[in-house]
Every structure is written in C-alpha cells, then in structure tokens.
Scaffold this motif. Structure first.
Motif, short mmCIF file in Angstrom:
data_model
loop_
_atom_site.label_atom_id
_atom_site.label_comp_id
_atom_site.label_asym_id
_atom_site.label_seq_id
_atom_site.Cartn_x
_atom_site.Cartn_y
_atom_site.Cartn_z
N GLY A 96 14.22 -7.18 -0.08
CA GLY A 96 14.95 -6.64 1.01
C GLY A 96 14.00 -6.75 2.04
O GLY A 96 12.65 -6.80 2.32
N ARG A 97 14.51 -5.63 2.97
CA ARG A 97 13.84 -4.95 4.32
C ARG A 97 12.40 -4.24 3.55
O ARG A 97 12.36 -3.48 3.00
N ALA A 98 10.95 -4.22 4.59
CA ALA A 98 10.04 -3.78 4.92
C ALA A 98 9.64 -2.99 5.42
O ALA A 98 10.13 -3.79 6.62
N ILE A 99 8.83 -1.82 5.38
CA ILE A 99 8.68 -0.84 6.50
C ILE A 99 6.94 -1.05 6.19
O ILE A 99 6.58 -1.48 4.86
N THR A 100 6.30 -0.32 7.26
CA THR A 100 5.04 0.09 7.34
C THR A 100 4.56 1.61 7.75
O THR A 100 5.49 1.89 7.47
N ILE A 101 3.43 1.60 6.82
CA ILE A 101 2.98 3.25 6.50
C ILE A 101 1.88 2.81 7.16
O ILE A 101 0.69 1.87 7.04
N GLY A 102 1.42 3.89 7.66
CA GLY A 102 0.10 3.77 8.69
C GLY A 102 -1.17 4.78 7.67
O GLY A 102 -0.81 5.23 7.22
N LEU A 103 -2.06 3.46 7.98
CA LEU A 103 -3.66 4.36 7.33
C LEU A 103 -4.48 4.83 7.88
O LEU A 103 -5.16 4.01 8.94
N LEU A 104 -5.56 5.16 8.55
CA LEU A 104 -6.56 6.10 8.51
C LEU A 104 -7.84 6.15 7.21
O LEU A 104 -7.29 6.73 6.49
N ARG A 105 -8.62 5.45 7.88
CA ARG A 105 -9.91 5.60 6.51
C ARG A 105 -10.87 5.81 6.98
O ARG A 105 -11.39 5.85 7.77
N ILE A 106 -11.55 7.05 6.28
CA ILE A 106 -13.04 7.21 7.01
C ILE A 106 -14.34 7.44 5.72
O ILE A 106 -13.93 7.61 4.82
N PRO A 107 -14.55 5.78 5.80
CA PRO A 107 -16.42 5.67 4.96
C PRO A 107 -16.84 6.35 4.05
O PRO A 107 -17.76 7.34 4.80
N ALA A 108 -17.25 6.20 2.67
CA ALA A 108 -17.97 7.34 1.94
C ALA A 108 -19.35 6.89 2.98
O ALA A 108 -20.13 5.19 3.49
N THR A 109 -20.37 7.46 2.95
CA THR A 109 -21.71 7.48 3.50
C THR A 109 -22.53 6.38 3.05
O THR A 109 -23.88 6.73 3.09
N GLY A 110 -22.07 7.13 1.45
CA GLY A 110 -23.64 6.47 0.49
C GLY A 110 -22.51 5.59 -0.30
O GLY A 110 -22.23 4.63 0.61
#
Length: 517
Positions: A96-110
């Motif tokens: 049925g209906r799909a919805i969206t989830i907001g994501l924010l990523r801070i990448p690993a530095t190594g």
C-alpha cells in the motif's frame, strides 16, 4: 533532551542573543552530493518487504531540508549528508502507501566499520538535528573514526513525511495563554477538538494509527538493512530507550550493541512516569536553588508564588504575553542540564523585575516556536505517539482515581501547579486510532548484553527507571552521579570510555559500576 539537544538549545539562544560568525565543519572522505549507495539487503529480511530492505540511498547536501531554527543551526555542516528512506505506512499492507523517513549521516573519519544509529527521544525530537549537533565532538572520538553516525527523524516528525500536525501556529499561541481554571466539560471539549484536528491535518486516522513505537522500530530495521548492516548498533536517549527496548524485543537476533541512556522503564505506566518526572524535576530544581547565589528567587515557595501570580495575569513581552504555563515550561527546559542554569538564573531574576523576555525565549525554544512565530511539530508528535504507545483511560471513575493519585503524589511540585488537576478525559481518550503498546516485561531471550546508563539526578527519566530497564533486559548498568538528563558522548570521560569501548569491541565491565559527576 540529551546533551545534543541542549547544545542545539544553547546554539539557538546564542543565535537570538548574539551575532554569530559562520562556522562549518569540513571533513575528508565525504560522499559527493547525490551519491547513490546500494548496500542492502543485509541480514534478515521479512517476507514481503524485500523492496524496502534492499533500497538504495541517495545522500545529498542537507541544506535544502532546513525547515526550522534548529535545522538551520545544524544542517549547514559540510560533513553531513541527508537521504530519505522509503517505508510502508502500514506494515500489514506493505504493497500500500509508502512514506519517507529523513536521514542524516556524519561519515566515519577513518576506516569505516559500520553505522551507529541514534535517536534523541521526545518523542517528537529530530534525530537528524541531534546527529548534526553531535558531529564535531563525535568525530573526535575513536567511535567517530570507525562508525558513521546516522540520525533519523521518526515517522511523522521533522523532515519525515507525512508530518504529524495538529494545531496552526495561531492556535498553538492561543493555547499557551488559556486560563488554568476551566470546567471538566470545557477541557474535554478542547481535547476532543484537538484529536479531531490531528486526524484532519495529519492525513486521517490511518496515518495516526501507524505513528507509534511499534512502527518506528520496523522502520529502524529497514534502515539497518539499507545501511548494509547485518546487525544494528544503536544509541538511544530518553524515549529513544523505549525504541531500543521495543526493537530488542521485535528483532532480538538483529542486535549487535545498544547503549540506552536516560531510560524509560518498560514496566511503568503513564501515571507512574508522570509522578516520577514531577519528583525528578523538583529534585533538579532543589539542586539549582541550592547553588544559586544572589538569586531573586530564593526557594521553591517563592517560585510557586511567582507562577501563581501569573496564572490570572500573563506578563506582556513586547507584542506577546508570557503565561504561567510558559514559565513552568521554560524552567523545566533549563533544568535538563546544568549548562543552562546560568540562563535560568538570568531569566528568573528578570522575571521578578517584570521582564519575561528570557523566560519566554526558553519556553519557545523548548516547545519549538521560532522567531517568525512558526512551530515545529514536536509537541503535536509527542501527543500523537503517546496516544498510540500507551494505554488510555476512558472510564470516568478510573480518571477520578488516577487524578487523585497524581495530585496527592505531586502536591507542591512546581510542575503540578498550585491548583488541583481536573478529573477530565485527556486527549488520548478521544484519539481516533487504537493504542498499539502497553507496559510489560519485554521478551528478549537471546539478546546480547546491552548497556543502560542512568543518572542519579535525572529530572526527566528518574534514576530508578534505568535500574528497572537494566533488570528487564538483563543489561549492564552504569550509574552516573550528577544532576542532568543523559550523559553519554557529552564529555564525561568515565562514561564515554565505557560506552565507546563497548560499541567498538563489545566489551563491558564485569559488573555494574558508577561514575562520579
């Protein structure tokens, strides 16, 4: 409100009170805007959800997603990349209906070893803002070297769509100025109207029925797979510990590690939680007043008198008014962490001199009202999630009994107020969707040992709730002796050393331990 949200609150205060120079974190190895990653599916995939579990994620610049003061203060971080995750509105009908989830990523530095998924609590608080707020300090730790930090806005909240929305900005302003003395019939009419507006403005009862923790943890498992993680590594603060507990029960075999800080006891009902919070905030207020030197408000009796005097006569602040409920909200916001106590002292000293500017600002920032008079949906979402997460009371005799119990247990608390509460049906009694959870012992046989952190002077999630959660999950308990709400990854070396070692190498102390604040 974990320290990451306190940091966001302080940033917002400074934005209003001081001119800020632009400051952006620049890091190496950041994916280009529009980079598509296809890491799933990974681990167990429930039947019928293959498309969701295997979806690619497109990571882009976060700045186009700025929508309020807090996201404006944090989404400009050049290291951050944002994406949207597709999930079913109703997991019983994945086609049925799909919805969206907001994501924010801070990448690993190594060299990247995986992703740490975080939730800051509320319910109703943005995990994207919290991840961005933690970014600078997190990236300096060994955990930040090896693990991406991924914050998500739970369904209906922040960037996620559709959003939960109940009141207009004008209605929210008006509600804050409503007099405390009302009849039961008036209160119940307002609560019934609020519930109807939530359904109308959020997309109907079907949307509200699927906004609870039951569905958030299913989204989190979709996220785990889309990130390419066979097992979840998770950090939950406050209500985020309830999400972690529910995930551990629903997906026990998918858990790698969990740190649950500022715990919600899965066995406590809403009445017990309300009483515990009132006592917790009084404990924090006592600690604030004890260290306050030369304060215009010397004790809790004087504070209660100050609030009582404003109940019938809100204080003019420019073109607006500061109500008694705003004062309680502003004080509570500042009691979450002693970093805000100097601001609270200034706000109370000014209030005694009939200047409510600072107190109104504290209340606005906590409730989610920006300088343009626009509200985030944090408070609307908190109510919506609570109404499907918790058992509701519709029997009037039970309402009277519970009201009397809470009134007796919280008598004299500055949060409870000076007037006895009315025995009225609350908003959830009129909610157009059923509740989907209740307090109970989580069934988590086979769960790897997890870490619960509880602070002795926590105002919002009292210490004993952490003791209860650790027992329910057979977890290792780390006690932090201080007055604040949550502590991990906030610069306390004793706590951070234990938590980081565990998340990196799954190493826990042989027994429960205590860190001194």
């Amino acid at each position: 409100m974990p320290r990451s949200r306190v940091a966001a609150l302080l940033t917002a205060l400074l934005t209003v009170l001081l001119p800020l120079s632009g400051c952006t974190v620049v890091m190496e190895g950041v994916p280009a805007a529009g980079a598509v990653e296809h890491r799933g599916p990974a681990g167990a995939v429930p039947a019928g959800l293959e498309t969701f579990y295997s979806q690619p994620l497109t990571w882009q610049d976060c700045r186009p997603l700025i929508h309020d003061d807090q996201s404006k203060a944090t989404f400009g971080n050049r290291a951050a990349r944002c994406a949207r995750l597709n999930v079913p509105l109703d997991y019983a009908d994945p086609g049925g209906r799909a919805i969206t989830i907001g994501l924010l990523r801070i990448p690993a530095t190594g060299e990247r070893k995986g992703s740490l998924v975080i939730n800051p609590g509320g319910p109703g608080v943005s995990g994207m803002v919290s991840a961005a707020s933690l970014a600078k300090d997190y990236s300096r730790t060994q955990l930040g070297v090896s693990y991406d930090l991924v914050g998500f806005d739970p369904r209906g909240i922040g960037v996620s769509e559709p959003e939960i929305r109940c009141l207009t900005d004008a209605e929210a302003d008006a509600e804050r100025l409503e007099p405390a003395e009302e009849t039961v019939a008036e209160v119940e009419a307002e609560n019934k109207d609020f519930a109807a507006k939530c359904a109308e403005r959020s997309g109907g009862a079907e949307v509200l029925a699927n906004m609870g923790t039951r569905d958030v943890v299913r989204d989190m498992d979709v996220l785990r797979s889309a990130l390419g993680e066979e097992k979840l590594t998770y950090l939950g603060y406050s209500y985020g510990t309830r999400i972690g507990t529910a995930y551990a029960e629903a997906f026990t075999g998918n858990v790698r590690a969990m740190v649950l800080d500022g715990a919600v006891d899965p066995l406590e009902d809403p009445v017990q939680q309300a009483i515990g919070q009132a006592k917790g905030f009084d404990q924090a207020l006592d600690a604030f007043l004890a260290q306050c030197r030369g304060c215009a408000v010397a004790d809790e009796a004087e504070l209660n008198k100050l609030i009582e005097d404003m109940e019938d006569k809100p204080l003019a602040v420019g073109s607006r008014k500061l109500s008694a409920s705003d004062v309680v909200t502003g004080i509570a916001a500042a009691l979450y962490d002693d970093q805000l106590w100097s601001v609270l002292q200034q706000a109370l000293d000014s209030l005694v001199d009939d200047d409510g500017t600072m107190m109104l600002l504290l209340a606005d920032l906590y409730i989610g009202r920006d300088q343009n008079g626009e509200y985030s949906n944090t408070q609307d979402a908190l109510i919506a999630v609570r109404c499907v997460d918790e058992p509701r009371i519709t029997d009037r005799a039970e309402v009277e009994r519970v009201t009397a119990e809470v009134a007796e247990a919280t008598k004299g608390s500055f949060i409870a107020g000076t007037e006895p509460p009315l025995a009225a049906l609350d908003v959830c009694a009129f909610w157009p969707a059923p509740n989907t959870a209740e307090p109970r012992q989580p069934q988590v046989d086979g769960l790897p040992q997890v870490l619960v952190i509880s602070t002795t002077g926590d105002p919002a999630t009292p210490y004993q709730a952490g003791v209860g959660l650790a027992k329910a999950l057979s977890a290792r308990l780390l006690t932090y002796d201080a007055v604040q709400h949550t502590v991990f990854l906030q610069g306390e070396k004793c706590v951070d050393d234990v938590g980081i070692a565990y998340l990196l190498d799954l190493e826990l102390p042989a027994e429960d331990l205590t860190c001194e604040g």
